[in-house]
Design an enzyme around this catalytic site. Sequence first.
Site, PDB file in Angstrom:
ATOM      1  N   ASN A   1      91.963 -45.695 -35.589  1.00  0.00           N
ATOM      2  CA  ASN A   1      91.766 -47.083 -35.187  1.00  0.00           C
ATOM      3  C   ASN A   1      91.000 -47.825 -36.275  1.00  0.00           C
ATOM      4  OD1 ASN A   1      93.014 -46.812 -32.688  1.00  0.00           O
ATOM      5  ND2 ASN A   1      91.113 -46.410 -31.606  1.00  0.00           N
TER       6      ASN A   1
ATOM      7  N   ARG B   1      97.582 -43.313 -30.854  1.00  0.00           N
ATOM      8  CA  ARG B   1      97.253 -42.303 -31.873  1.00  0.00           C
ATOM      9  C   ARG B   1      97.724 -40.922 -31.433  1.00  0.00           C
ATOM     10  NH1 ARG B   1      91.347 -42.240 -32.641  1.00  0.00           N
ATOM     11  NH2 ARG B   1      91.396 -42.882 -30.475  1.00  0.00           N
TER      12      ARG B   1
END
Length: 96
Positions: A43, A25
């Site tokens: 997520n 990320r």
Amino acid sequence: MSGNTGSAVRLTAWVQGDVQGVGFRWWTRSRALELGLTGQARNLPDGRVAVTAEGGPAACQQLLGLLRGPGTPGRVTAVAEQWGEPTGAFDGFTEA
């Protein structure tokens, strides 16, 4: 050139593989900011990462190419994509 033009698009990409807990990320956020995109990377409970990016079509396409490329953290096995109209809901690019 700003991504806030009438030609802006929204890319949603679901990235599958070993992509949680490996800096994916953060890496995605860095690439998106370099491309001038807004959005988020988050997520999902099933182990995927959902990437939503808004901006110019070329920049979004470039981000999609990077997500599918060999330089990502972890190991990407598949990327599903969906294109749509931008909502303008994002301020910057965040990790959620």
